[in-house]
Design a protein around this motif. Structure first.
Motif, PDB file in Angstrom:
ATOM      1  N   SER A   1      19.847 -32.463  25.429  1.00 41.39           N
ATOM      2  CA  SER A   1      19.790 -33.530  26.466  1.00 41.39           C
ATOM      3  C   SER A   1      20.562 -32.974  27.754  1.00 41.39           C
ATOM      4  CB  SER A   1      20.790 -34.832  26.231  1.00 41.39           C
ATOM      5  OG  SER A   1      22.186 -34.389  25.975  1.00 41.39           O
ATOM      6  N   LEU A   2      21.325 -31.840  27.566  1.00 40.70           N
ATOM      7  CA  LEU A   2      22.079 -31.163  28.715  1.00 40.70           C
ATOM      8  C   LEU A   2      21.180 -30.111  29.296  1.00 40.70           C
ATOM      9  CD1 LEU A   2      25.645 -30.813  27.137  1.00 40.70           C
ATOM     10  CD2 LEU A   2      24.846 -32.612  28.979  1.00 40.70           C
ATOM     11  N   GLY A   3      19.845 -29.839  28.650  1.00 43.09           N
ATOM     12  CA  GLY A   3      19.048 -29.030  29.431  1.00 43.09           C
ATOM     13  C   GLY A   3      18.823 -27.766  28.470  1.00 43.09           C
ATOM     14  N   ILE A   4      19.544 -27.492  27.611  1.00 40.22           N
ATOM     15  CA  ILE A   4      19.798 -26.099  26.975  1.00 40.22           C
ATOM     16  C   ILE A   4      18.497 -26.208  26.162  1.00 40.22           C
ATOM     17  CG2 ILE A   4      20.667 -24.749  25.246  1.00 40.22           C
ATOM     18  CD1 ILE A   4      22.599 -25.539  27.791  1.00 40.22           C
ATOM     19  N   PRO A   5      17.560 -24.646  26.322  1.00 39.07           N
ATOM     20  CA  PRO A   5      16.237 -24.806  25.662  1.00 39.07           C
ATOM     21  C   PRO A   5      16.198 -24.884  24.168  1.00 39.07           C
ATOM     22  CG  PRO A   5      16.741 -23.185  27.266  1.00 39.07           C
ATOM     23  CD  PRO A   5      17.898 -23.887  27.135  1.00 39.07           C
ATOM     24  N   MET A   6      15.397 -25.762  23.617  1.00 35.70           N
ATOM     25  CA  MET A   6      15.243 -26.056  22.135  1.00 35.70           C
ATOM     26  C   MET A   6      15.115 -24.756  21.442  1.00 35.70           C
ATOM     27  SD  MET A   6      12.954 -28.529  20.277  1.00 35.70           S
ATOM     28  CE  MET A   6      12.788 -28.532  18.318  1.00 35.70           C
ATOM     29  N   SER A   7      14.422 -23.803  22.279  1.00 32.96           N
ATOM     30  CA  SER A   7      14.118 -22.414  21.279  1.00 32.96           C
ATOM     31  C   SER A   7      15.380 -21.531  20.943  1.00 32.96           C
ATOM     32  CB  SER A   7      13.234 -21.605  22.333  1.00 32.96           C
ATOM     33  OG  SER A   7      14.106 -21.388  23.659  1.00 32.96           O
ATOM     34  N   ARG A   8      16.524 -22.070  21.709  1.00 35.56           N
ATOM     35  CA  ARG A   8      17.744 -21.203  21.244  1.00 35.56           C
ATOM     36  C   ARG A   8      18.781 -22.133  20.602  1.00 35.56           C
ATOM     37  NH1 ARG A   8      20.866 -20.198  25.580  1.00 35.56           N
ATOM     38  NH2 ARG A   8      19.587 -21.057  27.534  1.00 35.56           N
ATOM     39  N   LEU A   9      18.243 -23.127  20.277  1.00 28.12           N
ATOM     40  CA  LEU A   9      19.208 -24.069  19.343  1.00 28.12           C
ATOM     41  C   LEU A   9      18.747 -24.213  17.993  1.00 28.12           C
ATOM     42  CD1 LEU A   9      19.310 -27.195  21.653  1.00 28.12           C
ATOM     43  CD2 LEU A   9      21.266 -25.304  21.572  1.00 28.12           C
ATOM     44  N   TYR A  10      19.908 -24.050  16.933  1.00 26.09           N
ATOM     45  CA  TYR A  10      19.635 -24.091  15.642  1.00 26.09           C
ATOM     46  C   TYR A  10      20.775 -25.050  15.063  1.00 26.09           C
ATOM     47  CZ  TYR A  10      16.980 -19.854  16.708  1.00 26.09           C
ATOM     48  OH  TYR A  10      16.070 -19.078  17.241  1.00 26.09           O
ATOM     49  N   TYR A  11      20.335 -25.692  13.881  1.00 24.32           N
ATOM     50  CA  TYR A  11      20.976 -26.454  13.201  1.00 24.32           C
ATOM     51  C   TYR A  11      21.199 -25.903  11.816  1.00 24.32           C
ATOM     52  CZ  TYR A  11      22.471 -29.565   9.301  1.00 24.32           C
ATOM     53  OH  TYR A  11      23.025 -29.975   8.112  1.00 24.32           O
ATOM     54  N   ILE A  12      22.604 -25.404  11.520  1.00 27.61           N
ATOM     55  CA  ILE A  12      23.091 -24.531  10.200  1.00 27.61           C
ATOM     56  C   ILE A  12      24.474 -25.181   9.921  1.00 27.61           C
ATOM     57  CG2 ILE A  12      23.422 -22.503   8.848  1.00 27.61           C
ATOM     58  CD1 ILE A  12      21.817 -20.980  11.046  1.00 27.61           C
ATOM     59  N   PRO A  13      24.580 -25.862   8.635  1.00 27.20           N
ATOM     60  CA  PRO A  13      25.740 -26.365   8.490  1.00 27.20           C
ATOM     61  C   PRO A  13      26.827 -25.297   8.210  1.00 27.20           C
ATOM     62  CG  PRO A  13      24.140 -26.630   6.580  1.00 27.20           C
ATOM     63  CD  PRO A  13      23.318 -26.110   7.728  1.00 27.20           C
ATOM     64  N   ASN A  14      27.894 -25.980   7.751  1.00 24.90           N
ATOM     65  CA  ASN A  14      28.973 -24.867   7.094  1.00 24.90           C
ATOM     66  C   ASN A  14      28.922 -24.627   5.742  1.00 24.90           C
ATOM     67  OD1 ASN A  14      30.710 -23.901   9.118  1.00 24.90           O
ATOM     68  ND2 ASN A  14      31.715 -25.852   9.867  1.00 24.90           N
ATOM     69  N   GLY A  15      29.463 -23.925   5.232  1.00 17.98           N
ATOM     70  CA  GLY A  15      29.380 -23.781   3.640  1.00 17.98           C
ATOM     71  C   GLY A  15      30.808 -23.876   3.069  1.00 17.98           C
ATOM     72  N   VAL A  16      30.486 -23.565   1.486  1.00 19.33           N
ATOM     73  CA  VAL A  16      31.557 -23.876   0.435  1.00 19.33           C
ATOM     74  C   VAL A  16      31.475 -22.821  -0.252  1.00 19.33           C
ATOM     75  CG1 VAL A  16      30.211 -25.345  -0.990  1.00 19.33           C
ATOM     76  CG2 VAL A  16      32.853 -25.237  -0.893  1.00 19.33           C
ATOM     77  N   ASP A  17      32.569 -22.315  -1.053  1.00 21.69           N
ATOM     78  CA  ASP A  17      32.763 -21.065  -1.804  1.00 21.69           C
ATOM     79  C   ASP A  17      32.917 -21.921  -3.162  1.00 21.69           C
ATOM     80  OD1 ASP A  17      33.149 -18.985  -3.514  1.00 21.69           O
ATOM     81  OD2 ASP A  17      34.840 -18.180  -2.277  1.00 21.69           O
ATOM     82  N   LEU A  18      31.618 -21.868  -3.945  1.00 21.27           N
ATOM     83  CA  LEU A  18      31.609 -22.308  -4.947  1.00 21.27           C
ATOM     84  C   LEU A  18      32.717 -21.694  -6.313  1.00 21.27           C
ATOM     85  CD1 LEU A  18      28.020 -23.513  -5.732  1.00 21.27           C
ATOM     86  CD2 LEU A  18      30.043 -24.952  -4.726  1.00 21.27           C
ATOM     87  N   GLY A  19      33.014 -20.602  -5.877  1.00 24.11           N
ATOM     88  CA  GLY A  19      33.902 -19.779  -6.879  1.00 24.11           C
ATOM     89  C   GLY A  19      35.484 -20.032  -6.614  1.00 24.11           C
ATOM     90  N   LYS A  20      35.763 -20.959  -5.618  1.00 21.03           N
ATOM     91  CA  LYS A  20      36.802 -21.210  -5.300  1.00 21.03           C
ATOM     92  C   LYS A  20      37.043 -23.049  -5.711  1.00 21.03           C
ATOM     93  CE  LYS A  20      38.203 -17.754  -2.077  1.00 21.03           C
ATOM     94  NZ  LYS A  20      38.348 -17.295  -0.614  1.00 21.03           N
ATOM     95  N   PHE A  21      35.954 -23.761  -5.204  1.00 18.11           N
ATOM     96  CA  PHE A  21      35.990 -25.120  -5.364  1.00 18.11           C
ATOM     97  C   PHE A  21      34.974 -25.387  -6.359  1.00 18.11           C
ATOM     98  CE2 PHE A  21      37.269 -23.924  -1.058  1.00 18.11           C
ATOM     99  CZ  PHE A  21      38.581 -25.077  -0.907  1.00 18.11           C
ATOM    100  N   TYR A  22      35.547 -25.642  -7.586  1.00 20.88           N
ATOM    101  CA  TYR A  22      34.857 -26.168  -8.741  1.00 20.88           C
ATOM    102  C   TYR A  22      35.680 -27.128  -9.612  1.00 20.88           C
ATOM    103  CZ  TYR A  22      37.546 -22.556 -10.981  1.00 20.88           C
ATOM    104  OH  TYR A  22      38.843 -21.798 -11.387  1.00 20.88           O
ATOM    105  N   PRO A  23      34.949 -27.969 -10.498  1.00 16.62           N
ATOM    106  CA  PRO A  23      35.633 -29.020 -11.317  1.00 16.62           C
ATOM    107  C   PRO A  23      36.732 -28.318 -12.176  1.00 16.62           C
ATOM    108  CG  PRO A  23      33.266 -29.323 -11.462  1.00 16.62           C
ATOM    109  CD  PRO A  23      33.537 -28.109 -10.756  1.00 16.62           C
ATOM    110  N   MET A  24      38.024 -29.216 -12.140  1.00 12.22           N
ATOM    111  CA  MET A  24      39.014 -28.797 -13.219  1.00 12.22           C
ATOM    112  C   MET A  24      39.446 -29.896 -13.901  1.00 12.22           C
ATOM    113  SD  MET A  24      41.208 -26.166 -10.788  1.00 12.22           S
ATOM    114  CE  MET A  24      40.462 -25.153  -9.363  1.00 12.22           C
ATOM    115  N   ASP A  25      40.252 -29.751 -14.994  1.00 12.05           N
ATOM    116  CA  ASP A  25      40.704 -30.711 -15.572  1.00 12.05           C
ATOM    117  C   ASP A  25      41.714 -31.529 -14.845  1.00 12.05           C
ATOM    118  OD1 ASP A  25      42.562 -32.302 -17.519  1.00 12.05           O
ATOM    119  OD2 ASP A  25      41.445 -31.558 -19.161  1.00 12.05           O
ATOM    120  N   SER A  26      41.758 -32.774 -14.326  1.00 11.99           N
ATOM    121  CA  SER A  26      42.411 -33.514 -13.376  1.00 11.99           C
ATOM    122  C   SER A  26      43.957 -33.326 -13.860  1.00 11.99           C
ATOM    123  CB  SER A  26      41.949 -34.650 -12.830  1.00 11.99           C
ATOM    124  OG  SER A  26      41.910 -35.708 -14.048  1.00 11.99           O
TER     125      SER A  26
END
Length: 392
Positions: free
Chosen positions: A170-195
């Motif tokens: 909407s601000l006029g930045i060309p679509m060709s230079r814009l990308y949607y890529i989300p942030n990530g998570v390390d599944l080796g650090k964040f995983y289910p444990m016995d609460s």
């Protein structure tokens, strides 16, 4: 195709070697995956003199981390000079250490992106900016800091939410230079444990309903509304505790509000914890809560989900792009303690499919996210053969 390349990362914050300072941990998570694809990665995170004194340069694997210092007075007149000071500090370490690089990736538009433009011009290398802090409520402030010029000078702009892509278009930045890529998570650090095991380790009640939140104690994180939601919850539910992990300028104010409302038994400000302890707190929770007024993404949401925990959050710009189904969590308007209390109470009583929540989070692994980032790098560096998708 990048194995013989060197990548320069610019960031206002980057975790320390021992993890005691962990702001910018999502950037380090990205770097830890990116290092597998480059000859060398150089991280430069300039810091004002006298600020975060414990940050010292360190090296690991093929990554170098530097915290060059610059003099800066945090008042509005001098704030305008922050970008220039940031650039000068980065330049000094580059020249002093004889650093070479083929590509710049700056995290946040200001001041890293602004400084990245100057480094691009000085060293004639392409620049990518990731706009973690972009939101319509911050647009006028960013414009005053030459944001439009910065974005127009970048070779590519990665956005962690689709709303940011739409805003820049909407601000006029060309679509060709814009990308949607989300942030990530390390599944080796964040995983289910016995609460119950984790709660014993942390010294918190095993038999209470536990709500956990992680974030800086600043206004935009909305913790005053979580505290007021706890007051409302207490009217119908006595056996619960809210643990807020994080530090910041509002600590004393929030602590006073907790005392005024007589919530000392129900709401605890735990203070900042090393990043490696965060998965323990998330696993101790029955429900994770993020009451933010504004978020671009909210990486803590997917970290909690990776632990199999449901999330209660707000329509804040980022959370609603993650919590796309009530199978994973619940949403309410920001600044609304009544709705927040209602949704937390519902979440505490609901039977959640924790494995389904964990499996949903797997689409956000750093391995998958970085593959998308590498495609952008390849395009910017002119190697079209490796470009596999457009992301938008």
């Amino acid at each position: 195709m990048l194995q013989d390349k060197k990548l320069l990362i610019l960031a206002g914050s980057f975790p320390s070697k021992d993890g005691s300072f962990y702001i910018g941990s999502f950037i380090k998570g990205q770097v830890d995956e990116l290092k597998n694809y480059f000859e060398e990665i150089i991280v430069i995170s300039p810091q004002p003199v006298g600020y975060r004194r414990n940050l010292k340069e360190y090296f690991y694997d093929n990554v170098r981390v530097y915290y060059p210092r610059f003099f800066h007075i945090p008042v509005e007149f001098f704030r305008k000079r922050l970008g220039d000071n940031f650039f000068k500090a980065a330049s000094r370490i580059i020249e002093g250490e004889g650093l070479e690089f083929d590509l710049i990736h700056a995290h946040f538009t200001w001041p890293s992106g602004y400084a990245g433009v100057k480094l691009k011009e000085k060293y004639n290398v392409p620049l990518i900016i990731t706009t973690h802090g972009l939101h319509v409520t911050r647009l006028e402030t960013l414009k005053k800091r030459s944001a439009i010029c910065t974005w127009n000078s970048a070779d590519a702009i990665i956005n962690v939410s689709r709303k940011c892509v739409e805003l820049l278009m909407s601000l006029g930045i060309p679509m060709s230079r814009l990308y949607y890529i989300p942030n990530g998570v390390d599944l080796g650090k964040f995983y289910p444990m016995d609460s119950s095991v984790v709660r014993k380790m942390l010294g918190i009640p095993i038999d209470k309903k536990i709500i956990v939140s992680v974030g800086n104690l600043v206004e935009k994180k909305g913790y005053i509304y979580l505290i007021n939601a706890a007051k409302i919850m207490r009217e119908t539910e006595k056996d619960f505790a809210v643990y807020i992990i994080g530090g910041g300028p509002l600590y004393n104010y929030l602590q006073n509000e907790i005392r005024k409302l007589g919530l000392q038994k129900h709401v605890k400000l735990i203070g900042p914890k090393p990043h490696h302890e965060i998965p323990l707190w998330m696993n101790a929770a029955d429900v994770f809560v993020l009451p933010s007024l504004v978020e671009n993404f909210g990486v803590v949401n997917i970290e909690a989900m990776a632990c199999g925990k449901p999330v209660v959050s707000t329509y804040n710009g980022g959370s609603e792009e993650i919590i796309v189904s009530e199978d994973y969590g619940l949403l309410c308007p920001p600044k609304n303690p009544e709705c927040l209390a209602e949704k937390i109470l519902i979440a505490l009583e609901k039977e959640w499919d924790h494995e389904r929540i964990r499996n949903y989070a797997k689409q956000f692994t750093w391995e998958l996210v970085v593959k998308q980032i590498l495609d952008v790098y390849d395009k910017v560096l002119g190697d079209q053969s490796c470009l596999t998708s457009k992301f938008w």
